[in-house]
Design a protein around this motif. Structure first.
Motif, PDB file in Angstrom:
ATOM      1  N   ASP A   1       0.832  -1.209   0.000  1.00  0.00           N
ATOM      2  CA  ASP A   1       0.000   0.000   0.000  1.00  0.00           C
ATOM      3  C   ASP A   1       0.864   1.255   0.000  1.00  0.00           C
ATOM      4  OD1 ASP A   1      -2.221  -1.585   0.023  1.00  0.00           O
ATOM      5  OD2 ASP A   1      -2.532  -1.469   2.183  1.00  0.00           O
ATOM      6  N   LEU A   2       1.933   1.241   0.828  1.00  0.00           N
ATOM      7  CA  LEU A   2       2.824   2.394   0.872  1.00  0.00           C
ATOM      8  C   LEU A   2       3.528   2.598  -0.465  1.00  0.00           C
ATOM      9  CD1 LEU A   2       4.421   1.961   4.413  1.00  0.00           C
ATOM     10  CD2 LEU A   2       2.721   3.658   3.718  1.00  0.00           C
ATOM     11  N   GLU A   3       3.943   1.474  -1.083  1.00  0.00           N
ATOM     12  CA  GLU A   3       4.592   1.582  -2.394  1.00  0.00           C
ATOM     13  C   GLU A   3       3.625   2.146  -3.427  1.00  0.00           C
ATOM     14  OE1 GLU A   3       6.007  -2.274  -3.305  1.00  0.00           O
ATOM     15  OE2 GLU A   3       7.800  -2.128  -2.051  1.00  0.00           O
ATOM     16  N   ASN A   4       2.374   1.690  -3.377  1.00  0.00           N
ATOM     17  CA  ASN A   4       1.373   2.215  -4.314  1.00  0.00           C
ATOM     18  C   ASN A   4       1.131   3.702  -4.067  1.00  0.00           C
ATOM     19  OD1 ASN A   4       1.043  -0.272  -5.540  1.00  0.00           O
ATOM     20  ND2 ASN A   4      -0.644  -0.883  -4.208  1.00  0.00           N
ATOM     21  N   GLU A   5       1.083   4.080  -2.768  1.00  0.00           N
ATOM     22  CA  GLU A   5       0.898   5.493  -2.459  1.00  0.00           C
ATOM     23  C   GLU A   5       2.082   6.315  -2.960  1.00  0.00           C
ATOM     24  OE1 GLU A   5       0.269   5.826   1.695  1.00  0.00           O
ATOM     25  OE2 GLU A   5      -1.607   4.689   1.706  1.00  0.00           O
ATOM     26  N   LEU A   6       3.295   5.780  -2.745  1.00  0.00           N
ATOM     27  CA  LEU A   6       4.479   6.484  -3.225  1.00  0.00           C
ATOM     28  C   LEU A   6       4.484   6.561  -4.738  1.00  0.00           C
ATOM     29  CD1 LEU A   6       7.223   7.792  -2.735  1.00  0.00           C
ATOM     30  CD2 LEU A   6       8.240   5.495  -2.707  1.00  0.00           C
ATOM     31  N   ARG A   7       4.140   5.440  -5.381  1.00  0.00           N
ATOM     32  CA  ARG A   7       4.104   5.424  -6.841  1.00  0.00           C
ATOM     33  C   ARG A   7       3.071   6.419  -7.370  1.00  0.00           C
ATOM     34  NH1 ARG A   7       3.132   0.496  -7.240  1.00  0.00           N
ATOM     35  NH2 ARG A   7       5.297  -0.192  -7.137  1.00  0.00           N
ATOM     36  N   GLN A   8       1.911   6.452  -6.700  1.00  0.00           N
ATOM     37  CA  GLN A   8       0.883   7.395  -7.117  1.00  0.00           C
ATOM     38  C   GLN A   8       1.346   8.828  -6.912  1.00  0.00           C
ATOM     39  OE1 GLN A   8      -1.796   6.752  -8.703  1.00  0.00           O
ATOM     40  NE2 GLN A   8      -2.770   8.757  -8.660  1.00  0.00           N
ATOM     41  N   SER A   9       2.031   9.053  -5.775  1.00  0.00           N
ATOM     42  CA  SER A   9       2.557  10.389  -5.506  1.00  0.00           C
ATOM     43  C   SER A   9       3.576  10.800  -6.561  1.00  0.00           C
ATOM     44  CB  SER A   9       3.184  10.429  -4.108  1.00  0.00           C
ATOM     45  OG  SER A   9       3.816  11.660  -3.875  1.00  0.00           O
ATOM     46  N   GLN A  10       4.490   9.859  -6.883  1.00  0.00           N
ATOM     47  CA  GLN A  10       5.489  10.158  -7.914  1.00  0.00           C
ATOM     48  C   GLN A  10       4.818  10.382  -9.273  1.00  0.00           C
ATOM     49  OE1 GLN A  10       7.948   6.689  -7.495  1.00  0.00           O
ATOM     50  NE2 GLN A  10       9.370   7.705  -6.084  1.00  0.00           N
ATOM     51  N   LYS A  11       3.775   9.567  -9.525  1.00  0.00           N
ATOM     52  CA  LYS A  11       3.071   9.714 -10.799  1.00  0.00           C
ATOM     53  C   LYS A  11       2.407  11.093 -10.880  1.00  0.00           C
ATOM     54  CE  LYS A  11       0.601   6.237 -12.046  1.00  0.00           C
ATOM     55  NZ  LYS A  11      -0.532   5.283 -12.096  1.00  0.00           N
ATOM     56  N   MET A  12       1.764  11.488  -9.758  1.00  0.00           N
ATOM     57  CA  MET A  12       1.106  12.782  -9.766  1.00  0.00           C
ATOM     58  C   MET A  12       2.126  13.917  -9.907  1.00  0.00           C
ATOM     59  SD  MET A  12      -1.981  12.035  -9.771  1.00  0.00           S
ATOM     60  CE  MET A  12      -2.600  13.704  -9.654  1.00  0.00           C
ATOM     61  N   GLU A  13       3.290  13.746  -9.249  1.00  0.00           N
ATOM     62  CA  GLU A  13       4.333  14.752  -9.373  1.00  0.00           C
ATOM     63  C   GLU A  13       4.838  14.826 -10.812  1.00  0.00           C
ATOM     64  OE1 GLU A  13       8.729  15.872  -7.493  1.00  0.00           O
ATOM     65  OE2 GLU A  13       7.688  14.033  -6.897  1.00  0.00           O
ATOM     66  N   ALA A  14       5.035  13.616 -11.411  1.00  0.00           N
ATOM     67  CA  ALA A  14       5.500  13.588 -12.799  1.00  0.00           C
ATOM     68  C   ALA A  14       4.473  14.207 -13.732  1.00  0.00           C
ATOM     69  CB  ALA A  14       5.801  12.148 -13.217  1.00  0.00           C
ATOM     70  N   VAL A  15       3.205  13.841 -13.503  1.00  0.00           N
ATOM     71  CA  VAL A  15       2.143  14.400 -14.344  1.00  0.00           C
ATOM     72  C   VAL A  15       2.072  15.912 -14.159  1.00  0.00           C
ATOM     73  CG1 VAL A  15      -0.350  14.460 -14.704  1.00  0.00           C
ATOM     74  CG2 VAL A  15       0.814  12.274 -14.435  1.00  0.00           C
ATOM     75  N   GLY A  16       2.267  16.359 -12.883  1.00  0.00           N
ATOM     76  CA  GLY A  16       2.251  17.799 -12.630  1.00  0.00           C
ATOM     77  C   GLY A  16       3.367  18.514 -13.365  1.00  0.00           C
ATOM     78  N   ASN A  17       4.572  17.935 -13.298  1.00  0.00           N
ATOM     79  CA  ASN A  17       5.700  18.542 -14.018  1.00  0.00           C
ATOM     80  C   ASN A  17       5.442  18.570 -15.519  1.00  0.00           C
ATOM     81  OD1 ASN A  17       7.097  18.899 -11.642  1.00  0.00           O
ATOM     82  ND2 ASN A  17       8.152  16.930 -11.784  1.00  0.00           N
ATOM     83  N   LEU A  18       4.947  17.423 -16.016  1.00  0.00           N
ATOM     84  CA  LEU A  18       4.690  17.329 -17.446  1.00  0.00           C
ATOM     85  C   LEU A  18       3.570  18.279 -17.858  1.00  0.00           C
ATOM     86  CD1 LEU A  18       5.429  15.851 -20.049  1.00  0.00           C
ATOM     87  CD2 LEU A  18       3.715  14.127 -19.464  1.00  0.00           C
ATOM     88  N   ALA A  19       2.501  18.298 -17.039  1.00  0.00           N
ATOM     89  CA  ALA A  19       1.364  19.159 -17.369  1.00  0.00           C
ATOM     90  C   ALA A  19       1.774  20.627 -17.360  1.00  0.00           C
ATOM     91  CB  ALA A  19       0.222  18.917 -16.383  1.00  0.00           C
ATOM     92  N   GLY A  20       2.655  20.986 -16.389  1.00  0.00           N
ATOM     93  CA  GLY A  20       3.105  22.376 -16.347  1.00  0.00           C
ATOM     94  C   GLY A  20       3.835  22.778 -17.616  1.00  0.00           C
ATOM     95  N   GLY A  21       4.771  21.917 -18.037  1.00  0.00           N
ATOM     96  CA  GLY A  21       5.508  22.217 -19.265  1.00  0.00           C
ATOM     97  C   GLY A  21       4.608  22.223 -20.487  1.00  0.00           C
TER      98      GLY A  21
END
Length: 718
Positions: free
Chosen positions: A322-342
């Motif tokens: 569960d923690l790994e999934n939460e971390l993965r989701q967090s990283q995914k959201m961060e990546a999507v945020g970075n990508l979406a910003g650009g």
């Protein structure tokens, strides 16, 4: 602990020895005391037997009176003297006294001779005075010998007594000391054992606490299939001691069939290879829910080499997952945020250009200006499409337009306009194979991948260096691919290699360089998407990318493209030929759920001479087609609201009329590459955004194909 036990054993042996010695000495002392009491009496009896009440008295009377009866009594006295002396000897020997009986024995021999001579004197007629003189002499000798013997016995007994007292005292003292040592050692042993028990209880409590915290339990399977589980394992499974699984079969019943087969296979392989195993699986607990666990065990082997069971541990890793999934989701959201910003920044610029030009068109009536504004808006829209294409390449879902390429030509073309991006202190060398095999790939993305690697090489050599580009024909076999964990088909490949003499890549970073947003460059110097896009493009193209690097020496990237003429596994769109628009008012059913996109597409087709009927969903389109059934072609989006998607719509219509041609549109490349579900080889598939020329070429191609089929069918009937 071992040293204390050894000392205890030694002290015990010493105590036993000293105790036995004391018992022996006590017994000897008792015998000595008895001898001290008995020997004086025996000596007194000996003196009496020799004195004037005994042998001497009777012997003299026998001589003087010449009476045979006295001689007989004297002989009896002599026998008694011998017997008494024998008893004295035995008593002395029993207590270890070494008495000298030689003088007494000589005296007794004289007495024996005197008896015989006395009787002979009677026969020879010697006088009594002569006999008495000789008897007196023997009597004096006997008395002296007895006194000497008695003194010898007394001295010997006194010496033996002191010896026994000394040795006995020493043994007693040693025994007492040994008992003290034994007691001290035993106390220390008990203290050590108690400390060990306390430490064992503390260790067991710590272990149980650690198992509880780590959600860890241990188990043991016997040869007969019986299962023994720890308390912590039963707590993990939420079973009581009486309800938990007590056999391996019951434990297997808590798993799905797939997990059971996997665990049985791992255990069987572990038993054959005599090595531990690890298996990840799910297990159903008492409340019916499932846990994710890691099960690790190994076979238990007896002295004969036979397996008589398994032992192992089971750990609940549900929370970790569960923690790994939460971390993965967090990283995914961060990546999507970075990508979406650009992306938002780039698209805002593009939309600003388009919006500005369209507003300028509204404010002026000059056709020359309108043409200029349209050109600027179209170019901006194409830049947006290019950004989308790069984004899909990063996601390995890019729409590819493959064509036969020559590796050497690709390198030369990229170098002609990339050399100005490389500083003068970087030397460029090429090693291009003359007879390079052609390969099938997207031209623009291939050049983009090569450019990405060239720019990375430039950044790795800030102080200058040498950059080498090489092409070669290679054959990759299963062994080579297996060693490098590449999942591509063996066969002929074209290799494009880019090498630099830069600082190299740290070993711990080699496995991360293809991850999205990973970069070792300074902030603002790189997006971390370049190598990820290269990797995605190569995978989608059915090829591979390999990297080799040494710190302080440099880095080499190798791109492997499958040579033309071999089956390729990547998704590709056939290159669309430009066709003239048909103006025969063919009827087209246009299906698109986006109203803002539906309107310009319908206007493009109408202005090209087609009769267009629109629908905003697959369900509406099927109803429209069912009512009219006179459409020459259908143009449809793939993903739409409602029950019928684009491919489902094609399947339903073709169930009634298999000849209806379709043009499919999609904004997502993987949807456009779906096979089956109503799609046919002659169908055309377009990637959004769809330009006017591309749309008209597609509809013209499918209508010509339909016309060709109808003509062929008519000729066959005639």
């Amino acid at each position: 602990m071992t040293l204390v036990k050894s000392r205890l054993q030694i002290a015990g042996f010493a105590a036993v020895i000293f105790a036995l010695s004391a018992v022996f000495l006590v017994s000897r002392a008792v015998e000595l005391d008895r001898a001290i009491y008995v020997l004086p009496k025996q000596v007194i009896r000996l003196e009496r037997s020799l004195g004037y009440d005994g042998f001497i008295h009777n012997f003299k009377n026998g001589v003087l009176r010449r009476d045979e009866e006295y001689f007989t009594k004297a002989e009896r006295n002599y026998d008694e003297i011998v017997a008494t002396l024998t008893r004295i000897s035995l008593t002395a020997q029993s207590v270890g006294l070494q008495a000298d009986f030689t003088s007494l024995e000589d005296t007794l021999s004289d007495y024996r001779v005197m008896i015989d001579e006395a009787r002979q004197l009677q026969l020879t007629g010697k006088s009594a005075a002569e006999v008495d003189a000789r008897v007196r002499l023997s009597d004096i000798d006997a008395a002296e010998n007895i006194r000497a013997f008695e003194l010898q016995l007394i001295n010997a007994m006194q010496g033996r007594r002191w010896l026994l007292v000394t040795v006995g005292g020493g043994c007693f003292a040693a025994f007492v000391l040994t008992l003290l040592l034994l007691t001290v050692t035993l106390v220390r042993l008990l203290q050590t054992a108690e400390k060990a028990r306390v430490k064992a209880r503390e260790s067991e409590a710590t272990l149980l606490q650690a198992e509880r915290i780590a959600r860890l339990g241990h188990w043991k399977v016997l040869k007969n299939g019986a299962l023994k589980t720890s308390k912590s394992m039963r707590e993990i499974l939420a079973f009581s001691s009486s309800e938990g699984p007590d056999t391996l079969e019951k434990f297997f019943s808590l798993m799905s069939n797939a997990d059971r087969e996997k665990l049985e296979s791992r255990m069987s392989k572990s038993g054959h290879q005599r090595e531990p195993y690890t298996c990840f699986h799910k297990i159903r607990i008492a409340d019916g829910s499932e846990l994710s666990v890691v099960n690790t065990g190994e076979p238990v082997i007896d002295g004969q080499g036979e397996i008589y069971g398994f032992v192992g541990i089971i750990q609940d890793i549900s929370r970790t997952i569960d923690l790994e999934n939460e971390l993965r989701q967090s990283q995914k959201m961060e990546a999507v945020g970075n990508l979406a910003g650009g992306m938002a920044h780039d698209f805002n610029n593009i939309l600003a250009v388009i919006l500005g030009n369209l507003e300028l068109m509204e404010t002026t009536d000059q056709k020359e200006s309108h043409s200029r504004y349209r050109t600027s808006a179209i170019q901006a829209a194409k830049r947006g499409a290019e950004i989308t294409k790069n984004l899909l390449s990063f996601a390995r879902k890019s729409h590819l337009e493959p064509q036969l390429l020559d590796g050497n030509s690709v390198v030369r073309e990229v170098l002609t306009w990339a050399e100005r991006l490389l500083p003068a202190n970087i030397e460029i060398q090429t090693s291009l194979l003359g007879s390079i095999w052609p390969f099938l790939a997207d031209d623009a993305l291939t050049k983009s991948a090569l450019l990405n690697l060239l720019l990375n090489a430039r950044d790795a050599m800030p102080d200058g260096g040498r950059l080498t580009i090489e092409t070669a024909n290679v054959r990759l076999d299963d062994e080579y691919l297996g060693e490098r964990n590449e999942h591509i088909k063996p066969g002929r490949y074209i290799m494009l290699a880019i090498s630099d003499t830069g600082s190299g890549i740290e070993p711990q970073h080699l496995k991360e360089i293809f991850e999205p947003f990973f970069s070792t460059k300074q902030v603002g110097k790189g997006s971390g998407l370049g190598l990820s896009m290269v990797h995605g493009f190569m995978k989608q193209s059915g090829g591979a990318v390999q990297v080799y690097s040494e710190i302080g020496t440099g880095t080499t990237f190798k791109l492997y493209f499958k040579a033309a003429g071999q089956a390729s596994s990547f998704d590709a769109m056939p290159v669309m030929e430009t066709r003239t628009a048909r103006a025969d008012h063919s009827k087209v059913l246009l299906v698109e759920d986006n109203a803002e996109l539906l309107k310009p597409l319908a206007e493009m087709l109408t202005k090209a001479g087609y009769s267009v009927t629109t629908a905003k969903s697959g369900d509406e389109a099927f109803a429209t087609w069912s009512d009219l059934r006179d459409f020459d072609a259908v143009i449809t989006d793939i993903v739409m609201p409602g029950q019928l998607q684009g491919t489902h719509l094609a399947k339903e219509i073709r169930a009634v009329d298999p000849t209806v041609p379709f043009v499919f549109m999609s904004g997502y490349a993987s949807e456009a590459m779906i096979h089956g579900n109503g799609l046919m080889p002659e169908d055309c598939r377009l990637m959004k955004p769809v330009g006017r020329a591309e749309l008209l070429a597609a509809i013209g191609m499918v209508l010509e194909g339909k016309q060709g089929k109808e003509t062929a069918l008519s000729d066959a009937e005639t």
